[in-house]
Design a protein around this motif. Sequence first.
Motif: not given
Length: 197
Positions: A146-151, A155-162, A166-175
């Motif tokens: 639950a804590l990781k999900r909140k974080v 993070i998803r609300e921050m500005d990122f390049n493409l 993609e890396r963030l998406k892979s972190v979420e899938q790994d979680l």
Amino acid sequence: MNEKELVNKYAELLTAKQKATLHSDNKGYEWKYNQLSTLYQDAVLKAKLPKEELAEIEKQGESLHEQYEREQEEGNQFKEKYKENVLSNLGDTKGERKYKDAYKQKVLTFLDKEQDEKEETKVNTEKRDQEMAEFESKYGYEKVYALKRKVLNEIREMDFNLSQRERLKSVEQDLERERQIKLGKSKKKDKEVEMEM
């Protein structure tokens, strides 16, 4: 004034006397004791009770005072336990916050987006990972997830390049995969169990 009222007045008088003795530097307690003493003496004179009856009333008043003292003590013990529980829960919240900050830093480092724009040293990374591992072993995985999900939601609300997205998406899938493994909710796993039975 009836007998019950006299018993109550005497119990009040004993309580006031105790407070005046305990707080001898506080003139307010002494004043209150003197006032109650005067009122009690007046009530006793008006009642014109025999000595035996008066002694019985004062005995009942002492008993009532002792009961009040016990209740006060129990109330204080309850307040103390409640305070300890509240402080303990606040401590947990502080630990959760620390864990979230550490996980956020770890993810941002992985995404090459440092929060404070400075490189983490190897010692800091190891220390952070150790603290996170200690927290994870202390609490159940559901809380950690639950804590990781909140974080990750923050993070998803921050500005990122493409590439970072993609890396963030892979972190979420790994979680999510980690959650399935830890909590045993993988569909594939369920089917295997059914087939073995």
